[in-house]
Design a protein around this motif. Structure first.
Motif, PDB file in Angstrom:
ATOM      1  N   SER A  15       0.821  -1.287   0.027  1.00 49.57           N
ATOM      2  CA  SER A  15       0.088  -0.207  -0.096  1.00 49.57           C
ATOM      3  C   SER A  15       0.855   1.287   0.089  1.00 49.57           C
ATOM      4  O   SER A  15       0.312   2.300  -0.628  1.00 49.57           O
ATOM      5  CB  SER A  15      -0.830   0.196   1.262  1.00 49.57           C
ATOM      6  N   ALA A  16       2.036   1.289   0.558  1.00 53.16           N
ATOM      7  CA  ALA A  16       2.935   2.483   0.520  1.00 53.16           C
ATOM      8  C   ALA A  16       3.412   2.501  -0.832  1.00 53.16           C
ATOM      9  O   ALA A  16       3.455   3.781  -1.358  1.00 53.16           O
ATOM     10  CB  ALA A  16       4.285   2.024   1.836  1.00 53.16           C
ATOM     11  N   VAL A  17       3.640   1.603  -1.476  1.00 54.45           N
ATOM     12  CA  VAL A  17       4.248   1.920  -3.163  1.00 54.45           C
ATOM     13  C   VAL A  17       2.913   2.430  -3.677  1.00 54.45           C
ATOM     14  O   VAL A  17       3.079   3.326  -4.560  1.00 54.45           O
ATOM     15  CB  VAL A  17       4.698   0.541  -3.587  1.00 54.45           C
ATOM     16  N   GLN A  18       1.809   1.608  -3.653  1.00 51.63           N
ATOM     17  CA  GLN A  18       0.436   2.216  -4.426  1.00 51.63           C
ATOM     18  C   GLN A  18       0.379   3.630  -4.216  1.00 51.63           C
ATOM     19  O   GLN A  18      -0.155   4.571  -4.939  1.00 51.63           O
ATOM     20  CB  GLN A  18      -0.542   1.216  -4.008  1.00 51.63           C
ATOM     21  N   SER A  19       0.335   4.030  -2.883  1.00 55.67           N
ATOM     22  CA  SER A  19       0.344   5.397  -2.313  1.00 55.67           C
ATOM     23  C   SER A  19       0.991   6.423  -3.159  1.00 55.67           C
ATOM     24  O   SER A  19       0.585   7.441  -3.179  1.00 55.67           O
ATOM     25  CB  SER A  19      -0.054   5.428  -1.031  1.00 55.67           C
ATOM     26  N   TYR A  20       2.169   5.904  -3.403  1.00 57.79           N
ATOM     27  CA  TYR A  20       3.379   6.809  -3.829  1.00 57.79           C
ATOM     28  C   TYR A  20       2.932   7.164  -5.257  1.00 57.79           C
ATOM     29  O   TYR A  20       3.289   8.229  -5.648  1.00 57.79           O
ATOM     30  CB  TYR A  20       4.560   6.064  -3.841  1.00 57.79           C
ATOM     31  N   PHE A  21       2.458   6.418  -6.211  1.00 62.42           N
ATOM     32  CA  PHE A  21       1.984   6.441  -7.275  1.00 62.42           C
ATOM     33  C   PHE A  21       0.597   6.767  -7.719  1.00 62.42           C
ATOM     34  O   PHE A  21      -0.381   6.275  -7.062  1.00 62.42           O
ATOM     35  CB  PHE A  21       2.325   5.264  -8.272  1.00 62.42           C
ATOM     36  N   GLN A  70      17.532  11.962  -2.204  1.00 66.66           N
ATOM     37  CA  GLN A  70      17.212  13.031  -2.753  1.00 66.66           C
ATOM     38  C   GLN A  70      16.701  14.113  -1.569  1.00 66.66           C
ATOM     39  O   GLN A  70      16.360  15.321  -1.836  1.00 66.66           O
ATOM     40  CB  GLN A  70      16.049  12.855  -3.678  1.00 66.66           C
ATOM     41  N   LYS A  71      16.045  13.695  -0.372  1.00 68.99           N
ATOM     42  CA  LYS A  71      15.888  14.344   0.649  1.00 68.99           C
ATOM     43  C   LYS A  71      14.661  15.364   0.647  1.00 68.99           C
ATOM     44  O   LYS A  71      14.369  16.396   0.958  1.00 68.99           O
ATOM     45  CB  LYS A  71      17.151  15.145   1.298  1.00 68.99           C
ATOM     46  N   THR A  72      13.810  14.823  -0.588  1.00 74.50           N
ATOM     47  CA  THR A  72      12.511  15.625  -0.911  1.00 74.50           C
ATOM     48  C   THR A  72      11.621  14.640  -1.389  1.00 74.50           C
ATOM     49  O   THR A  72      11.773  13.602  -1.774  1.00 74.50           O
ATOM     50  CB  THR A  72      12.790  16.701  -1.993  1.00 74.50           C
ATOM     51  N   ALA A  73      10.233  15.140  -1.537  1.00 73.02           N
ATOM     52  CA  ALA A  73       9.180  14.092  -2.060  1.00 73.02           C
ATOM     53  C   ALA A  73       9.507  14.251  -3.579  1.00 73.02           C
ATOM     54  O   ALA A  73       9.628  15.014  -4.172  1.00 73.02           O
ATOM     55  CB  ALA A  73       7.969  14.757  -1.722  1.00 73.02           C
ATOM     56  N   LEU A  74       9.427  13.031  -4.085  1.00 70.91           N
ATOM     57  CA  LEU A  74       9.547  12.461  -5.677  1.00 70.91           C
ATOM     58  C   LEU A  74       8.171  12.681  -6.185  1.00 70.91           C
ATOM     59  O   LEU A  74       7.448  11.880  -6.692  1.00 70.91           O
ATOM     60  CB  LEU A  74      10.297  11.163  -5.815  1.00 70.91           C
ATOM     61  N   THR A  75       7.820  14.156  -6.584  1.00 64.35           N
ATOM     62  CA  THR A  75       6.381  14.034  -6.810  1.00 64.35           C
ATOM     63  C   THR A  75       6.514  13.708  -8.535  1.00 64.35           C
ATOM     64  O   THR A  75       5.314  13.710  -9.118  1.00 64.35           O
ATOM     65  CB  THR A  75       5.749  15.561  -6.732  1.00 64.35           C
ATOM     66  N   ASN A  76       7.743  13.944  -9.127  1.00 67.33           N
ATOM     67  CA  ASN A  76       7.694  13.410 -10.651  1.00 67.33           C
ATOM     68  C   ASN A  76       7.366  11.965 -10.823  1.00 67.33           C
ATOM     69  O   ASN A  76       7.185  11.541 -11.878  1.00 67.33           O
ATOM     70  CB  ASN A  76       8.869  13.994 -11.175  1.00 67.33           C
TER      71      ASN A  76
END
Length: 856
Positions: free
Chosen positions: A203-209, A235-241
């Motif tokens: 679910s953690a992976v699914q929520s990321y995408f 990267q120390k940041t959210a990978l929103t891309n």
């Protein structure tokens, strides 16, 4: 003595980043200390100095200017190192004691974003591999474009190597030391070992995408989780891309093993690993970096789905058929820059104003591209047009907000248009017109008070003030002025109005820079919310660019649209090798036909001299088949082809001395892999099997390989080049075998290679003639012909005695070992029995007895 507070801070940070070269920010420099300094000074050719650190010996130190860091970082990354960027993370004005610092980003070969050190025409992948017991989970990400893919394979290091070869990652994250050791031994890739918890939170992976495609399971989740954790760590940041996880099946495309990619020179040549001389070099006439990366992916993963192949071929044909539209489309695409990588920089908060302007210019070309595509309204292109978002709202936002001549640096100001933000307009106006405002106020106050000597002045201590001489005290209006400073002959005052103007003028530059930065961040965040739309349009542009590119290449090189048949046959008329033809003068290349079917012509034995064109002929057959399955037109007058599930090649001689494998061992390993993995739908290219060992060993192996393929892999189409012209006897003996040879013209005592492949087998190898052309001494060549004549007589006896191979259970009446018996008979016949001593006779008898026992 103890460490200084600064060095204590350095070591506490370094402890958490032992595998990185730590760039520790001190003022306008990044400093490196101790082992990092010694390593960096060597790799970057920096002067190694020292610094007092509280210990008896000075700490080794070297440094680089902050503004020049990118170049030095890039050099280290290209050498395979990781760099940790340590910055101040609190305002020095508010710090109690030493300013707090921490690592804000880790830069690695697989997470590099500096375009100066990246090839914009190929992806920069980082890979994760996990062992889940019975399968390997794989995940691949290009953080610079936002691509994220995952799959699983059976626990096979060969299959793992195939996927590594397909993606060519710059860095790998693994959870298992065994996998790490294998990759370390075979591939020159930076390895990171990270522990993987047994429980994988899908679910953690699914929520990321925002979206997932294909089947999704625990194995893919394990690799994806491992890779995501590593990327977040660096990267120390959210990978929103990273908005889309594509789950792919290795069977969705043709698997090309390492040997086939190398032998066919698909993306790089064998000699210097450069692009020139490869298939990609011929095909890549794309107009955008996104299209070029996409085309490389197509070449490395040909399709096996008939419908998808047809869609690509139809799209190429639609553009190919409209020359005027093709040129207009190419011109429009040239104005589209690398949207994918700019979008990733937006997500990672590293985009600069110039790149925003580049994005705006790219988006400005989208409506024209869509309009051109809409003219075709056919098949795959119609589907793309229906999904084509021209992103007008984002273009409008950038057009209205970013100054046309905005600088690259965020510190230089001049980023945001004055018309976009009222406060920015006011501050910019203050910066420009501040003196004018003061002069106007001075004149207004003089008129109001009637004091002509009144003046408005400024100093750094008290700021702006109204100065009135003591002789004019009586003219000062009550309640208007607030006393600020008393002088010997004058008083200085301030008014509420002047205080407001002062607040605006003083620090206007600083306020303006901070405000522009904040507004730029808001614009960036607004665009970040539309990343999925941007990425979808970028993917469409990449596909369109590939279609127009393949259409252009087809027109320029006289390629034709292949017909993908379902009967399994190959029919190529006047086929040409795309790379060799490109390297030669126009019209010099000799084309050749190729006909194969599932029945009586599925195994072609091709004989003839070395250097005469056998390998070129076979390679061009493989390349034509592969080109058709990526959706490209092919170099031929006509071509009807089946869909091959795999293309296998065994070409050339190489060794693996480090791995303890001789040239012949490598050859046999490659043949073994082919025989184990080929199917009835495969295309097999075998060149000179058995040449790495003695003549009769090699001949026997080649013979047996032919029999095995025909019997164990029915339906597989095989081109088998050999200098063993003795194998031509198999035509008529084995069903499906046909002989072909290279046409050679004898001119006096010399020969000429005509490069034409014709039916029938060669009865000579012409090896000595090739040696003559290479410049070997004449006396050596004469002796070689003499030896050849004797050997051919004995060779004929051996081959003639081999039984018919039609009956599988028949044994060899006179096998290859009978040649050894012939040698024994020759030895006996040559004995001069009347002139040898008893001791010599006894010795010869013993030798013959020993040889006879070995034969048994």
């Amino acid at each position: 003595m103890g460490l200084t507070p600064m060095m204590q801070q350095y070591f506490s940070i370094k402890e958490n980043y032992k595998d990185c070269i730590l760039f520790y920010r001190l003022g306008d420099f990044y400093e490196m200390f101790f082992d990092d300094a010694e390593l960096a000074s060597k790799e970057l050719e920096l002067v190694l100095t020292g610094r007092d650190c509280g210990l008896e010996e000075r700490a080794p130190m070297c440094g680089i200017p902050y503004h020049a860091a990118n170049g030095y970082i890039g050099k280290l990354i290209r050498k395979g190192y990781k760099v940790g960027i340590c910055e101040q993370v609190e305002d020095p004005k508010e710090a109690k004691g030493i300013v707090k610092r921490d690592v804000v980003k880790i830069i690695t070969p697989g997470t590099m974003l500096d375009e100066n050190f990246m090839d914009n025409r190929r992806n920069n992948y980082i890979m994760a591999v996990t062992d889940t017991g019975d399968r390997y989970g794989l995940a691949f990400c290009d953080i610079s474009t936002g691509e994220f893919q995952g799959t699983f394979i059976e626990k096979s290091l060969v299959l793992l190597d195939n996927e590594i070869s397909k993606f060519s990652p710059a860095e790998v994250v693994v959870s298992d030391p065994v996998i790490s050791d294998h990759i370390q031994d075979k591939w020159n890739i930076l390895i990171n070992i990270r522990e993987m918890e047994d429980a994988v939170d899908k679910s953690a992976v699914q929520s990321y995408f925002k979206s997932l495609s294909g089947g999704y399971n625990r194995v893919v989740a394990s690799a994806s989780s491992l890779l995501l954790a590593y990327l977040e760590e660096t990267q120390k940041t959210a990978l929103t891309n990273l908005t889309h996880l594509e789950i792919y099946n290795t069977n969705d495309s043709m698997t090309l093993d390492v040997n086939t990619k190398r032998n066919l020179e698909l993306t790089e040549n064998i000699v210097d690993k450069g692009k020139r001389g490869s298939l990609l070099w011929v095909l890549d006439d794309t107009s955008t970096a996104m299209g070029s990366r996409n085309l490389r992916r197509w070449v490395e993963a040909p399709l096996v789905n008939r419908e998808m192949i047809a869609r690509r071929l139809d799209a190429v044909e639609a553009v190919y058929s409209n020359i005027n539209l093709l040129e207009d489309l190419r011109e429009a695409l040239k104005g589209v820059f690398d949207i994918e990588r700019i979008v990733s920089k937006i997500a990672l908060k590293s985009v600069n104003p110039k790149e925003m302007l580049t994005l705006k210019k790219s988006l400005g070309n989208l409506p024209a591209i869509k309009e051109l595509l809409a003219r075709i309204d056919y098949g795959e292109l119609s589907r793309l047009v229906a999904k084509f978002d021209t992103l007008r709202d984002i273009h409008t936002l950038l057009e209205e907000s970013i100054e046309e001549d905005a600088p690259m640096s965020m510190k230089d100001g001049g980023i945001i248009r004055s018309s976009y933000n009222e406060e920015i307009e006011e501050l910019r106006d203050i910066r420009i017109n501040g003196k004018k405002w003061i002069a106007e106020m001075e004149q207004k106050e003089r008129e109001f008070t009637g004091i002509k000597s009144l003046k408005v002045g400024y100093n750094k201590v008290f700021g702006y003030y109204i100065e009135i001489s003591k002789s004019n005290y009586s003219s000062i209006p009550e309640g208007r002025y607030i006393r600020k400073q008393t002088l010997a002959n004058a008083e200085r005052f301030i008014t509420e109005e002047l205080k407001l103007i002062e607040d605006k003028i003083l620090g206007a530059e600083e306020k303006l820079a901070a405000l522009e930065y904040r507004v730029f961040g808001e614009i960036r965040s607004s665009i970040e919310m539309e990343i999925e739309r941007l990425k979808q349009t970028a993917r469409i542009i990449a596909d369109v660019d590939c279609y127009q590119c393949l259409a252009k290449v087809a027109r320029d090189n006289s390629y034709v649209k292949p017909h993908m048949n379902e009967d399994g046959g190959i029919s190529i008329t006047e086929g040409r090798h795309p790379v060799v033809e490109k390297m030669m003068q126009k019209g010099e290349f000799v084309s050749n036909d190729l006909t194969m079917n599932q029945m009586n012509e599925r195994f072609l034995i091709i004989t003839g001299p070395n250097m005469a064109g056998k390998s070129t002929y076979m390679r061009q057959a493989a390349l034509i088949s592969l080109m058709a399955q990526i959706g490209s037109f092919v170099p031929a007058k006509s071509a009807s082809l089946p869909i091959s599930d795999r293309i296998f090649t065994r070409i050339g001689a190489s060794d693996d001395l480090a791995g303890g494998k001789s040239t012949f061992m490598v050859e046999m390993s490659e043949v073994s892999d082919i025989l184990m993995n080929a199917t009835g739908s495969s295309l097999i290219i075998l060149d000179e099997v058995g040449r790495g060992t003695s003549t009769y060993d090699g001949l026997s192996i080649a013979w047996a390989v032919i029999e095995h393929i025909l019997k164990a892999i029915p339906g597989a189409k095989t081109l088998f080049a050999t200098h063993y012209h003795e194998l031509t006897v198999l035509e008529g003996e084995l069903e499906g075998v046909k002989n072909y040879s290279v046409l050679v013209k004898e001119v006096g005592k010399s020969i000429a290679f005509l490069r034409k492949i014709v039916p029938g087998g060669a009865d000579e190898s012409y090896g000595i003639e090739v040696a003559r052309l290479a410049g070997l001494p004449k006396n050596l060549l004469g002796r070689a012909k003499e030896i050849l004549g004797k050997l051919e007589k004995k060779d004929a006896k051996v081959i003639k005695g081999i039984s018919s191979v039609k009956e599988e259970k028949e044994t060899l009446q006179i096998g290859l070992f009978d040649y050894e018996k012939e040698l024994m008979l020759d030895k006996l016949k040559s004995l001069d029995v009347l002139n040898i001593t008893p001791m010599e006779a006894l010795k010869i008898l013993h030798e013959i007895h020993t040889e006879a026992k070995e034969l048994n």
